[in-house]
Design a protein around this motif. Structure first.
Motif, mmCIF file in Angstrom:
data_model
loop_
_atom_site.group_PDB
_atom_site.id
_atom_site.type_symbol
_atom_site.label_atom_id
_atom_site.label_comp_id
_atom_site.label_asym_id
_atom_site.label_seq_id
_atom_site.Cartn_x
_atom_site.Cartn_y
_atom_site.Cartn_z
ATOM 1 N N ALA A 518 -15.444 1.653 5.819
ATOM 2 C CA ALA A 518 -14.573 2.826 5.834
ATOM 3 C C ALA A 518 -13.127 2.436 6.076
ATOM 4 O O ALA A 518 -12.204 3.035 5.510
ATOM 5 N N LEU A 519 -12.913 1.413 6.902
ATOM 6 C CA LEU A 519 -11.551 0.958 7.157
ATOM 7 C C LEU A 519 -10.957 0.308 5.915
ATOM 8 O O LEU A 519 -9.771 0.509 5.603
ATOM 9 N N VAL A 520 -11.755 -0.474 5.206
ATOM 10 C CA VAL A 520 -11.283 -1.074 3.955
ATOM 11 C C VAL A 520 -10.956 0.011 2.940
ATOM 12 O O VAL A 520 -9.943 -0.057 2.228
ATOM 13 N N GLU A 521 -11.801 1.043 2.875
ATOM 14 C CA GLU A 521 -11.573 2.143 1.949
ATOM 15 C C GLU A 521 -10.297 2.895 2.304
ATOM 16 O O GLU A 521 -9.504 3.265 1.426
ATOM 17 N N ALA A 522 -10.071 3.103 3.614
ATOM 18 C CA ALA A 522 -8.846 3.797 4.036
ATOM 19 C C ALA A 522 -7.616 2.957 3.714
ATOM 20 O O ALA A 522 -6.578 3.498 3.312
ATOM 21 N N GLY A 523 -7.728 1.647 3.863
ATOM 22 C CA GLY A 523 -6.587 0.783 3.588
ATOM 23 C C GLY A 523 -6.238 0.662 2.126
ATOM 24 O O GLY A 523 -5.154 0.167 1.793
ATOM 25 N N SER A 524 -7.111 1.105 1.240
ATOM 26 C CA SER A 524 -6.809 1.033 -0.191
ATOM 27 C C SER A 524 -5.884 2.150 -0.650
ATOM 28 O O SER A 524 -5.317 2.068 -1.735
ATOM 29 N N ASN A 549 -8.780 -8.968 6.577
ATOM 30 C CA ASN A 549 -10.133 -8.784 6.046
ATOM 31 C C ASN A 549 -10.610 -7.346 6.156
ATOM 32 O O ASN A 549 -11.564 -6.955 5.481
ATOM 33 N N MET A 550 -9.978 -6.542 7.019
ATOM 34 C CA MET A 550 -10.317 -5.123 7.128
ATOM 35 C C MET A 550 -9.576 -4.284 6.087
ATOM 36 O O MET A 550 -9.765 -3.072 6.044
ATOM 37 N N GLY A 551 -8.716 -4.899 5.304
ATOM 38 C CA GLY A 551 -7.922 -4.148 4.339
ATOM 39 C C GLY A 551 -6.626 -3.611 4.900
ATOM 40 O O GLY A 551 -5.918 -2.854 4.227
#
Length: 1008
Positions: A518-524, A549-551
């Motif tokens: 979810a954090l990677v998705e938010a960082g996109s 690595n978490m975005g």
């Protein structure tokens, strides 16, 4: 070699024997002690030896399990006899293996008897040194004193340290005793100078590389140098380029006239910037800078004004200049008030111990774009009263002026704002102060600030619960903002387009542990900044890769604290010219994550070091060090690894490590490689130097890495010589053997979506995807067979294999008929090994030609299908709300459609890469055929263009393939025309029952 030594003999069926080997000079034979009484078979005539291979490059080494226990750099093979039999041996040390390989190559090339006086590279080198000695001997007395000798050797040896030369010189002067026994030595004669220079300047490991490619003497001809550049360095070299290298690097006029490169010239070339490990193309921004800000990692500084620690450290304006010159694109500071000294107002930059009156904005204005033209994010934590805020607004307008970009000035959507469009702009991020701070005295503010520094992380977590009231910024200052700060304690939820989420590192770590995806998705789609915990009062840094690595875009670091974390930060952003912006891997930014099964294998060989200084904090320790190299790989969690070389005792001048290692990288775009040189026998400090580089910046072949100190300063002369090779994981994943075929990779599936138009689309493209996957798999197998048949490792390239085939004098000829490259045997029967090599070469040529002709056709079809699938995405996303589809089934439709899109996108990328590789291999085969006289007839002048751009007639010579292409093209157009009709009757076109019986439906296959 003539006295002999113990070597390990490796045979098939994992049989290993230790034997004593020696050279019989009288009979010209290599002999060894056999286990049986019959010793006639325990010999090989030197005249029967065809070649000597370094490393595990034979069928036995590649297929025997016992060979895995021996280092690659200690192994070598001797190919001899009419049947090209291999004698596979392993030495106890790398130096011993190099001596055997070099000596045997000299003997079989006839160097021991063919040299004539005045015609060898050795004599040319001695003549050059004699001329240099005579020119430096001002008194013409035939002697040179200590200072003259040191200066001359230093100028000729290209960077050897004074203390090294001085130590060697004094030892040598004492040994030769040039003066009276009661006096000190008076100097060096010309022969002694030449001998001392060879001892100081000749590097054995470089000499061993030289003689591998030198065809006749201890020097490379232009053809030899061209082979070295193309085979090892991956450079498409021309004769003119080789002549330029000889003219620039070779010091001997005699060798330059002969167009040859000797050991001194070759050493200069390997240690110059032309052989740097870092790709020079990456010194300027090369990545796509027209993407949204959320698609980049951004170099960020925290509390930029600090020099030392948080509590007692000093502040300085030079900190801003330093970080901006390093390419930092986000700086921050606190403003509490302003002071008026003799009608001269200055901003008060806050620190718990120091309140400094500093012209911060003037420094930022002067150096904001000194190293990067891309936008600078200026974070100002405003703690000032309304009058202080008014003065700050005036200062911002005065110093920054037109450079400021505010939210009101944006004429387009935020998603269309890119670093390229906002070049030379400063983006403000302003945050206010709490209401309670307004009622505190100056002394209380300092105390409260100290408490805030200690309890920052805890306070952030309680922000929402306490509902701290903040004084709003005055309207004039608020209008200057570009980003709005939002401190979060969980997954960021973007409320506005210009909202920038901020979280402490502990919060980011907790969120990543609980819900990393979810954090990677938010960082996109939104910008996130992680700041160090205020418990780091010593200004230490966390690992920025844990954040990247978490975005997360910005990992704010204390730039004033040197060490590993800052090395990683500089290595990451150096991959894009040090501009402060680095594009994220596609897996982090694509809305439909690309599925790729490729895993990169990085092969590193640490050869030697040069002029390594003693550690900075070594204390009373002498100048002698015991260095070793620690290779660290940082990146994705599964990619992190390290390798430690052996320790070379009492050697800092030129320690030879000569060790190899491999690293498997699943996300190579995130990988950072760090070479650290440490002292094994240290007092106080073990750190000698380091070099950090991104995987994307590595160049193949023999490369030199210039080392840096703990503070990033250059260590003059200190370097590391390494060899780099990069291969696909599919080439090294399984045990390599020519005795069994590799099975095809298991198939992945295109899923049934449950939406009529989408299912028809995926059904129509499944056959093309399967053909593309089979074609790629066939190409990979043929490439493996091509290398294995030549007895070379999978990491080798096509030019290395072609060089081996030419050395075996294989009757293989290449020709081009009707613009089609073909291979044929030029008469005679071949032995078993020759037959395998010929078959594998012919198979590779045919497969590459098929891939360059058929591949683009399949690529067009798959790209068209992906375009249609992307257009269907918007329609499928509305299923739940428009047509009343149940949320669970709608979610399944969305999931399957996204999976298919990712699979198609990955297939397209893999096929496009395979086509490029196939065309490159064909070009390399033809270039080697021309170089090694393996061409029959004449090639067209435009043969390179013919290979890169096959004619349309060749592309559609398969009528069935052309018919399939046309039929599929029309069906795609038909689907496009019916999309609107499907969208108005989704309830009738949905197939909910198919979701229940998806295992029985016709599932389309395609290789991942």
């Amino acid at each position: 070699m003539y006295t002999g030594g113990q070597l390990v003999k490796v045979r098939s069926a994992s049989r290993v024997y230790r034997r004593f080997y020696w050279l019989d000079e009288e009979k010209g034979e290599l002999r060894w002690e056999p286990s049986k009484k019959d010793s006639d078979k325990a010999r090989v005539r030197l005249s029967d030896i065809h070649e000597v291979r370094s490393g595990k490059n034979s069928e036995v080494f590649l297929s025997v399990d016992a060979a895995e226990h021996f280092p690659n750099e200690c192994a070598f093979s001797i190919v001899y006899g009419e049947e090209y039999i291999t004698l596979d041996l392993v030495a106890s040390t790398t130096e011993e293996a190099n001596i055997w390989c070099t000596g045997l190559r000299h003997l079989i090339s006839g160097l021991a008897t063919s040299a004539s006086p005045g015609d060898t590279a050795r004599e040319a080198r001695e003549k050059w040194l004699s001329d240099m000695f005579s020119a430096a001997d001002v008194n013409s007395d035939g002697f040179m004193d200590e200072n003259e000798s040191i200066q001359l050797i230093k100028s000729l040896s290209d960077g050897v340290r004074d203390n090294v030369i001085k130590t060697k010189l004094r030892e040598y002067l004492k040994s030769i005793k040039t003066g009276p026994e009661t006096d000190q030595p008076v100097g060096l004669t010309q022969p002694h100078f030449i001998e001392l220079f060879k001892d100081v300047a000749t590097r054995a490991e470089v000499y061993f590389i030289l003689v591998r490619y030198a065809s006749h003497e201890d020097a490379m001809s232009v053809d030899d140098l061209r082979s070295f550049l193309e085979i090892e360095q991956g450079i498409n070299a021309s004769p003119e380029m080789c002549l330029t290298i000889v003219a620039e690097c070779e010091p001997s006029a005699q060798l330059r006239e002969k167009r040859m490169l000797g050991i001194d010239g070759f050493t200069r070339y390997l240690t110059c910037d032309k052989c740097a490990l870092f790709n020079p193309k990456k010194r300027t921004p090369t990545q796509d800078m027209n993407r949204p800000f959320s698609h980049y990692f951004i170099s960020a500084s925290h509390n930029t004004y600090l020099i030392q620690d948080q509590l007692s450290g000093r502040t300085s304006l030079s900190c801003f200049q330093t970080v901006l010159e390093k390419g930092c694109r986000c700086v921050s500071f606190d403003v509490w008030s302003f002071v008026d000294n003799n009608n001269e107002k200055n901003l008060m930059v806050h620190h718990p111990r120091n309140n400094r009156q500093q012209a911060v904005l003037g420094i930022i204005h002067e150096h904001a774009f000194s190293s990067s033209d891309f936008p600078l994010i200026l974070v100002i934590r405003v703690r000032a009263t309304e009058s202080g805020q008014l003065y700050l607004a005036e200062q911002l307008h005065e110093y920054l002026g037109d450079s400021l970009c505010t939210a009101e000035q944006i004429n387009t959507t935020v998603a269309n704002l890119t670093p390229e469009k906002l070049k030379n702009k400063i983006l403000l991020e302003l945050s206010g102060r709490s209401q309670d701070d307004l009622n505190l005295s100056h002394r209380d503010q300092l105390a409260n600030s100290f408490i805030n520094y200690i309890t920052y992380s805890f306070a952030h977590r309680l922000t929402n619960a306490m509902q701290v009231r903040e004084t709003p910024l005055i309207p004039r200052l608020a209008k200057m903002c570009f980003f709005k700060t939002n401190i979060v304690t969980g997954i960021p939820q973007k409320k506005t387009e210009l909202e920038l989420s901020v979280m402490p590192e502990t919060v980011a770590s907790r969120v990543a542990t609980n819900n990393a995806e979810a954090l990677v998705e938010a960082g996109s789609t939104q910008i996130i900044r992680v700041e160090p915990n205020d418990s780091r009062v010593d200004c230490s840094n966390y690992n920025p890769l844990d954040v990247w690595n978490m975005g997360v875009q910005m990992a704010a670091l204390h730039f004033q604290t040197p060490g590993l974390m800052m090395d990683l930060n500089e290595g990451m952003f150096a991959a894009n010219g040090g501009c402060g912006y680095a594009l994220k891997p596609s897996i982090m930014i694509d809305s439909e994550r690309t599925i790729r099964s490729e895993v990169t294998t990085l092969h590193l060989r640490v050869i030697s070091g040069t002029d390594l200084p003693k550690p900075r904090g070594a204390g009373s320790k002498g100048s002698v060090i015991d260095p070793y190299v620690l290779i660290e790989v940082f990146g994705a969690a599964t990619d992190c690894a390290e390798h430690r070389t052996r320790t070379v005792h009492n050697c800092g001048r030129n320690p030879v490590f000569d060790e190899s290692c491999e690293f498997r990288l699943t996300v190579p775009d995130m990988a950072l490689i760090r070479f650290v040189i440490l002292d094994d026998d240290f007092i106080g400090d073990e750190f000698i130097g380091q070099y950090t580089i991104a995987h994307s910046c590595l160049l193949p072949g023999y490369r030199v890495a210039k080392l840096s100190g703990i503070f990033g300063e250059n260590l003059n002369g200190a370097s590391l010589l390494v060899h780099v090779a990069i291969s696909s994981s599919r080439e090294t994943k399984q045990k390599k053997t020519v005795l069994r075929r590799r099975p095809n990779k298991p198939m992945s599936k295109l899923r049934t979506v449950g939406f009529k138009s989408a299912d028809e689309l995926y059904k129509s493209i499944s056959q093309s995807a399967r053909e593309a996957a089979d074609l790629r798999q066939l190409h990979e197998n043929c490439t493996k067979d091509f290398k294995e048949a030549a007895g070379l490792q999978p990491v080798s390239n096509v030019k290395q294999v072609m060089k081996h085939l030419s050395g075996r004098k294989m009757p293989i000829k290449f020709r081009m008929i009707d613009n089609i490259l073909t291979m044929k045997l030029d008469g005679g029967q071949l032995p078993e090994h020759g037959r395998k090599s010929a078959q594998s070469t012919d198979a590779l040529v045919n497969t590459n030609r098929k891939l360059t002709i058929t591949g683009p056709v399949l690529l067009v079809k798959m790209e068209a299908a992906l375009t249609q699938a992307t257009e269907l995405s918007e329609t499928i996303e509305s299923l739940g709300s428009v047509d009343g589809l149940k949320s669970k089934k709608a979610s399944k439709v969305h999931e399957n459609h996204a999976w298919n899109c990712r699979l198609l996108r990955g297939q397209i990328e893999l096929l496009r890469t395979a086509i490029e590789v196939a065309a490159t291999q064909l070009i390399q085969i033809v270039e080697c055929a021309i170089q090694y006289d393996m061409v029959q007839g004449e090639l067209p002048d435009a043969w390179r263009e013919i290979i890169l751009n096959p004619s349309p007639n060749d592309q559609f010579n398969d009528k069935k393939l052309g018919q399939r292409y046309n039929t599929n093209k029309f069906s795609l157009r038909g689907l496009h025309r019916t999309l609107s009709a499907d969208s108005t009757a989704l309830g009738r076109s949905l197939l909910p029952k198919s979701l229940k019986r998806s295992s029985k439906s016709s599932v389309q296959d395609s290789t991942s």
